[in-house]
Design an enzyme around this catalytic site. Sequence first.
Site, mmCIF file in Angstrom:
data_model
loop_
_atom_site.group_PDB
_atom_site.id
_atom_site.type_symbol
_atom_site.label_atom_id
_atom_site.label_comp_id
_atom_site.label_asym_id
_atom_site.label_seq_id
_atom_site.Cartn_x
_atom_site.Cartn_y
_atom_site.Cartn_z
ATOM 1 N N HIS A 199 0.845 -1.189 0.000
ATOM 2 C CA HIS A 199 0.000 0.000 0.000
ATOM 3 C C HIS A 199 0.875 1.232 0.000
ATOM 4 O O HIS A 199 1.772 1.366 0.834
ATOM 5 C CB HIS A 199 -0.889 0.028 1.245
ATOM 6 C CG HIS A 199 -1.964 -1.008 1.212
ATOM 7 N ND1 HIS A 199 -3.050 -0.930 0.378
ATOM 8 C CD2 HIS A 199 -2.105 -2.162 1.896
ATOM 9 C CE1 HIS A 199 -3.824 -1.981 0.552
ATOM 10 N NE2 HIS A 199 -3.281 -2.760 1.479
ATOM 11 N N CYS A 253 -0.496 1.918 -5.071
ATOM 12 C CA CYS A 253 -1.193 3.123 -5.481
ATOM 13 C C CYS A 253 -0.178 4.256 -5.573
ATOM 14 O O CYS A 253 0.732 4.335 -4.750
ATOM 15 C CB CYS A 253 -2.244 3.506 -4.428
ATOM 16 S SG CYS A 253 -3.463 2.211 -4.176
#
EC number: 2.6.1.-
Lengths: 376, 401
Positions: free
Chosen positions: A145, A187
């Site tokens: 992440h 991301c």
Amino acid sequence: YCFAISLRFWCVDQAEQFFRSGHTNNWAVLVCTSRFWFNYRHVANTLSVYRSVKRLGIPDSHIVLMLADDMACNPRNPKPATVFSHKNMELNVYGDDVEVDYRSYEVTVENFLRVLTGRIPPSTPRSKRLLSDDRSNILIYMTGHGGNGFLKFQDSEEITNIELADAFEQMWQKRRYNELLFIIDTCQGASMYERFYSPNIMALASSQVGEDSLSHQPDPAIGVHLMDRYTFYVLEFLEEINPASQTNMNDLFQVCPKSLCVSTPGHRTDLFQRDPKNVLITDFFGSVRKVEITTETINLQQGSEIMESSYKEDQMDEELMEPLKYAEQLPVAQIIHQKPKLKDWHPPGGFILGLWALIIMVFFKTYGIKHMKFIF
Amino acid sequence: MLDEPQEQAEGSLTVYVISEHSSLLPQDMMSYIGPKRTAVVRGIMHREAFNIIGRRIVQVAQAMSLTEDVLAAALADHLPEDKWSAEKRRPLKSSLGYEITFSLLNPDPKSHDVHWDIEGAVRRYVQPFLNALSAAGNFSVDSQILYYAMLGVNPRFDSASSSYYLDMHNLPHVINPVESRLGSSAASLYPVLNFLLYVPELAHSPLYIQDKDGAPVATNAFHSPRWGGIMVYNVDSKTYNASVLPVRVKVDMVRVMEVFLAQLRLLFGIAQPQVPPKCLLSGPKSEGLMTWELDRLLWARSVENLATATTTLTSLAQLLGKISNIVIKDDVASEVYRAVAAVQKSAEELASGHLASAFVASQEAVTSSERAFFDPLLPVSLCGMDCLFFCPISQHSTLMH
């Protein structure tokens, strides 16, 4: 017809020249920065890359694998001891011979940076070290992440893009790599390679700043998403590669266009010396050795001495053998009637002073006023 | 030829000048380079005698010692050069020690019962070579036999010679499948050199290596820079006649060691010297290494070590300069002082020609500078003001802005 063939052979030779890189060994550092069951896909991502890299020839001794490793034996796993990368359970990427070097709570930012910079306690075993040298090509793959400029490690700490860039610079200072390929699937992944400033680094990311990287497919039996889209398509691409492939990096840049990935993959090649179209995939993902035929032997038989003679002509000796001559004197008549010599041109006096002033100004502007104290 | 004088120190050279018409050298030869730091140069009666003889002596001395390309190769990773040159890429980096492993690969034990007297061969051929090289580092040698270890590449059949062959393009793919089974490099941190002797299976015998022109290679061996070498040993077809399988194969260790030692020389970067014109070059004595070749290696290694140590210290200084206030443990500071002192000593010794002590000092410089740079207690990440909140601070250093 013959001309065409000879031209083709010449072109192949040229191609060989171009494709040859300066490395003699390959390393891979594969990091999954997540833990917990619902981040199954990050582990599957990393293990898929691990599997491809092993298949293409990099041995376990040259792979540093960092995983939380809490998937295969997780109580929530309906298929224990497996990690699947494809729905319908087609491909078990956990396999029988996975070697995890840093597992569970050992996957920390500090350990990761220590592995990269080599600043490791002396008691660390060899399998946990990145023993690369100035002729190593290193593949670094990270997934988890991330956000704009940072990457989360196990939900408790972050690594910033500046730290990563500084770590690469320390690696470059100690010549711990020949060329580096950095791939990140998170991301806003492109933010992690924005700050790199060391030479010979090529970077790929699954999404631009402001975009999320999406996962690929959930599996109803296992109950979680199995892989991320970018790595899924990269894996599909790598399955076509074998150790003798001539596919180059430009093809890797085309993997996962926006239509399939939803996010826009990015890449950065400005720090890299070679043209990406001359860089083979196997320069980083595989381990193709440079070999040379051994043409010499040593004579170990007793009592013989091989003599090598050089019959090269020694030109200088010949020159000196000529008798010495005196140089021709210049006739007086010519001297008297010589035309006046043109004066040499000098730049105007103030020009040089001005030039030096400019140089000093630029110097101080670049390196800072504090160096002035060494002059005055 | 000449009676050897007492053992010469490393880095020294003795040149004898003989008369123009002496028969010590063959008539057309102007100089001779011996195996132990001695050379002979023919004199001349001429007005320019001093110049000519001086030039010949300089040429001979350059052949036996440091030249520009040896220096360039030693500094290869510090100079912006072409990385494609095989000569510059091949040698092992300077290290305190090396591990050499000899492995016998027998993929077909049902057909071949292979015996090799590796201990005797190491004692007779390898150990003298390594003793001659001992100034360059500590060597440890081990050996093993691997059964059922395949090459990973299928050789092709050549009906013209009814033999099997591997061509140059297949060779790079041979090493990787085997490497995972070699089991070396588990224990020590020194670089490892692997030498493999492969006895091909009965179904693929005899097996030859072809070079890029398609001709079989005389040594039937190849090597890979910074890794090691592989030699294919074909069993003599006469041993199969009227024998029951498995046939007993006794490996001719002399032939094998001739190739392995040649590969070892290449992998260490002991290159062929630039022989000056009209010069006779003696072959190495039984150790396989001429003493002045060791000197060349030591010079190159000293230069490489000094370059590495100074770069490391400079990088360390830059690194610490980025953090304005840092607490460093005393060990790191003392290692840095030691490294700087060793660099200075090594440079002085090199300037005065004491090669042995210069090399030892340069090794100390590298060890101390590496210990200082790679100290685990130095901060691993350098954060500027802007990432202060995100910076995982190592608990052994204090960062004050």
